[in-house]
Each structure stands twice: as structure tokens, then as C-alpha cells.
Write an enzyme that holds these catalytic residues in place. Structure first.
Site, short mmCIF file in Angstrom:
data_model
loop_
_atom_site.label_atom_id
_atom_site.label_comp_id
_atom_site.label_asym_id
_atom_site.label_seq_id
_atom_site.Cartn_x
_atom_site.Cartn_y
_atom_site.Cartn_z
N HIS A 34 0.79 -1.19 -0.05
CA HIS A 34 0.20 0.05 0.04
C HIS A 34 0.83 1.23 0.05
O HIS A 34 0.39 2.30 -0.13
CB HIS A 34 -0.82 -0.19 1.22
CG HIS A 34 -2.15 0.59 1.04
ND1 HIS A 34 -2.51 1.70 0.01
CD2 HIS A 34 -3.47 0.38 1.51
CE1 HIS A 34 -3.57 1.72 -0.11
NE2 HIS A 34 -4.37 1.10 1.07
N ASP A 36 -2.30 1.99 -4.48
CA ASP A 36 -3.79 2.23 -3.69
C ASP A 36 -4.68 1.25 -4.32
O ASP A 36 -4.86 0.45 -5.19
CB ASP A 36 -4.23 3.71 -4.51
CG ASP A 36 -3.30 4.76 -3.88
OD1 ASP A 36 -2.80 4.63 -2.90
OD2 ASP A 36 -3.19 6.02 -4.50
#
Length: 468
Positions: A438, A442
């Protein structure tokens, strides 16, 4: 004679150290040129190092599981500088001299001198004393022996570092046999499975024979033998060294856990048409020397989707605080081996056809399982696919192969109800689970990538539009 130090050579570009996995020789062994002497692991590849010269092993340096730097001394050899190759012949002759006339076994030296009683009693170097089959490997057999003398003989017989394969060691543990007491018959003094079985049978038969002494008979060594060899209670636990590939995996998983902020996205994929396509093409592929599984189609679908989403083919340079978008597509294929999980890499997968990829997968997986994977084939992946095939289960959360930023987990195909054109039908469905870093990827980017992969697999003819 001259001593020569053999150092750990450069095994591959960027490699500065290696872990000793297994020694194939020990001090006193005679080796020939190109004979295997030690197995060393580096960067998930196990490499067999061979002897560059013939000679006698004087010393080995480094224990199994120890990390040694490149250019450090591994083995000290004794060489015959006057006559190359003669040292091996001479040493071999010395090794078998106990069978030749004029050897210490008949009470004389080669120069005619009489051997001392100590020399006559001592076994040849590297060899335990001869033992009649069915008898224990110590003196006794009706001869009266003191407890202290017997224990001294046991200590003299012991081999502190017996050579044996893992399978032979397991058999010895199961039979409660101490490998140090077993007389080896294998090459280079290695204890074989047959040695362990024979010794175990001899101990049982001898212990049974000594269980009932004849009243009035003179005391013999059989009683202390039986007492010494009484089996200990079964262990309640066992410790196994964290070494070799398992240590590398542990280090990599710990690094990933400390570096990657991971999240997982899961979606189902109707692969009914993919299954039909593969069934139609597998015989023709076999004629071209390729074993066509579903994996080559998945690799092509991943590469096509990575082109659309370059952030998934990236890596994070933390020192420079930059995201590196890679323009090449090297796809790692997680492969289960007896030693542990390995990830051989299909290089430049974007430039290869489905048949080329199928051949690469078959070759790389075969070499990895056979322990013959080359270092270059285990490096440089930009994205990884992991699959357990028929054992794939419903779903799992794969762990990103750091420093990559994404990984695809492929799970078992199962017949399930699907909706097509408003109608319920039975289709072949599998779940895909994708894990992402992450810090770089995204959620909506990861989901878009996943749906592109699914689109290619549900309509495999679209892959024909992709350049090989």
C-alpha cells in the site's frame, strides 16, 4: 608434500557470503580433481563446490549452517608438489596398507621393523575395528573385561562426527541407534541405511543373548554391553536447525513483514472458456515440446495487465525516495520443493509466446525441484505468481515478494453457479487473491489491475491480440 588453502570462490555477481549446507568430505579423505567437496547456499541457490586439485583433506573450516564470506578458507589440502597425482596414489596405498604384506597388521613396518603392541592394537586411521557380524563392535564375546576397560574401548570406537544422509539419520533416530557406534561401509566413511539396520539387528540379538546368563559361568563383557546399549526413553521433542533455504525464507518473510504495508484484494474468475481453450490446444502444444497448463495463460494475462498499470511492476527505492517503474517484465513463479519454497523467474515474459512460457515453466520448476536451479534463474523478478494447483483451496492472502509491490495468488478451480445473460449456469470458477504494497499501490489501482487480469482469463482469445 605442501599444504594449500582452498578459498570460497565468487559464486555470482553481488554475492559476498554463503551458507554451508553440507560437507561431502572430512579430514583425512582423499579427493580427486572436480570431486564434490561442499554444498554452499547463497541467495536461495544451492551450489556444489568441487575440488580444483587432487589431494588429501587436512582440515575443513566452517560448520553446517555457518555463514562464510567469499574468499575465506574452506578447505586445507595436502598436495604432492614433486609429482602431481602421486599424493593421491600414495595416500590411497597407505589407507589400504593394513591388507598388504609388511603392513602393521602382520607385525612389521615397510622397512622391516617390528610394530609396537600399541600399533598392533590400534585400528587403521578412519576405520573402526573389524566386528564379526552378529557381535557388538567391542571386545568381550566371553572374555572377562573390567567396566573401566570396556568403557575406554567404547570411547575409542566412537566416531564423533559420523557422515550420513538425512534419511539415514532419521532411520537411526527411529531405531534408537547411535550413529557414532555404527561401522560405516559407504563411500568416504559414510554410514548407510543398511549399516544402521544391520547394527540395530545386532544390538537386539546380542542383548537378547545376554539376558539370561548361564549359572556358574564366568562373568563376561556381555552384561556391561547390554547395560550400556539399553534404549533411552523416547524424546518428547526434537530440534531442527534453521539452516539452508529455510533460513533464507525466514529472513525474507521477516524483512517483508517489517517493510511492506500489505493489503489483499479477492475476486472470482469464470475460467470456463479458458479451460476449453487449453483443452483444445494441449495436444498441439505437446507436439511442439510444451506441456500446456493454465499457468502460461495466467502469465500472459498478468504481463498484458502490467503494461496497463505500470505501478504494479515497480519497486520503491527508499534511500532515494523514488518509485522505480520497470520497463521489463520478469515473472517469478513460486515453486514448492523438498527444501522449501523457491521462485524461479521467467525473464522477458513480454517477449515470449504462450508455448515459450510453458517450456520455461517446465524447465525452471524441474530444475528447482531437483536442486539444480541456477542463481541467475532465481533473481530479477518484477512480479510473482503463486499457485498450489489442486491444493489451492478457496483463497489465501499471499505475501508480497519484497522488493516487489504485488503478487497474485491462484486458487483451485471448482464448478459453481454463474450468471450468464441473466441465466444461471454451472461454470468453472476460481478465486484470485492479489496482495499489494500500500506504500506504492492504492486500492482502486490494485482492483483495476485485478479486473484486467480476470478479463483476459475469462476471454483468453484477447491474449492473441498481445504481441508475443
Amino acid at each position: 608434500m605442501a599444504r594449500w588453502e582452498f578459498k570460497l570462490p565468487d559464486i555470482g555477481e553481488g554475492v559476498s557470503e554463503g551458507e554451508i549446507v553440507a560437507w561431502q568430505v572430512a579430514a583425512g579423505d582423499i579427493v580427486t580433481e572436480d570431486q564434490a567437496i561442499v554444498e554452499v547456499m547463497t541467495d536461495k541457490a544451492t551450489v556444489t563446490i568441487t575440488a580444483p586439485k587432487a589431494g588429501t583433506v587436512v582440515e575443513t573450516r566452517g560448520r553446517v549452517g555457518e555463514i562464510v564470506p567469499v574468499h575465506s578458507v574452506l578447505v586445507v589440502f595436502e598436495l604432492d608438489v614433486a609429482a602431481p597425482g602421486a599424493s593421491v596414489t600414495a595416500a590411497t596405498s597407505a589407507r589400504v596398507s593394513d591388507e598388504a604384506p609388511g603392513s602393521p597388521s602382520d607385525g612389521t613396518h615397510a622397512n622391516g621393523a617390528t610394530a609396537s603392541p600399541r600399533e598392533l592394537a590400534a585400528p587403521a586411521r578412519g576405520h573402526p575395528p573389524e566386528t564379526p557380524r552378529g557381535a557388538l563392535p567391542f571386545s568381550g564375546g566371553g572374555v572377562e573385561t573390567s567396566g573401566e576397560a570396556f568403557l575406554a574401548e567404547v570411547r575409542a570406537y566412537y566416531n564423533d562426527k559420523p557422515l550420513a544422509t538425512p534419511a539415514t539419520r532419521k532411520l537411526a533416530r527411529d531405531m534408537n541407534v547411535d550413529l557414532r557406534r555404527v561401522r560405516p561401509s559407504g563411500p568416504q566413511g559414510r554410514v548407510t541405511r543398511r549399516d544402521v539396520e544391520a547394527f540395530g539387528g545386532d544390538v537386539v540379538s546380542t542383548s537378547s543373548a545376554s539376558a539370561g546368563p548361564v549359572p556358574g559361568a564366568p562373568r563376561s563383557a556381555s552384561a556391561p554391553n547390554a547395560e550400556l546399549l539399553r534404549r533411552p526413553p523416547e524424546p518428547t521433542e526434537e530440534r531442527v536447525a534453521l539452516a539452508g533455504l529455510r533460513r533464507k525464507i525466514a529472513q525474507k518473510m521477516a524483512l517483508t513483514a517489517s517493510k511492506v504495508a500489505s493489503f489483499t484484494f479477492v475476486e472470482e474468475c469464470d475460467v470456463t472458456e479458458l479451460k476449453r481453450t487449453r483443452e483444445r490446444l494441449k495436444d498441439e502444444a505437446r507436439q511442439h515440446g510444451a506441456k500446456l497448463s493454465f499457468l502460461p495463460f495466467i502469465v500472459k494475462a498478468v504481463v498484458a495487465s502490467l503494461k496497463r498499470h505500470p505501478m504494479l511492476n515497480a519497486t520503491l527505492d527508499e534511500a532515494a525516495q523514488e518509485i522505480v517503474l520497470r520497463k521489463y517484465y520478469n515473472i517469478g513463479i513460486a515453486t514448492a520443493t523438498e527444501a522449501g519454497l523457491m521462485v524461479p523467474v521467467i525473464k522477458d515474459a513480454n517477449q515470449k509466446s504462450i508455448l515459450d512460457i510453458a517450456r520455461d515453466i517446465d524447465r525452471l520448476a524441474g530444475e528447482a525441484r531437483a536442486g539444480k536451479a541456477r542463481l541467475d534463474d532465481l533473481q530479477g523478478s518484477t512480479f510473482t505468481i503463486t499457485s498450489l494447483g489442486t491444493q489451492g483451496g478457496l483463497l489465501a492472502t499471499p505475501i508480497v515478494n519484497f522488493p516487489e509491490v504485488a503478487i497474485l495468488g491462484v486458487h483451485q478451480m471448482k464448478p459453481r453457479p454463474v450468471v450468464r445473460d441473466g441465466q444461471i449456469a454451472i461454470g468453472d470458477v476460481m478465486l484470485l487473491s492479489l496482495s499489494f504494497d500500500h506504500r506504492v499501490v492504492d486500492g482502486h489501482v490494485g482492483a483495476a489491475f485485478a479486473y484486467d487480469v480476470i478479463g483476459y482469463l475469462e476471454q483468453p482469445e484477447r491474449l492473441l491480440l498481445e504481441l508475443a
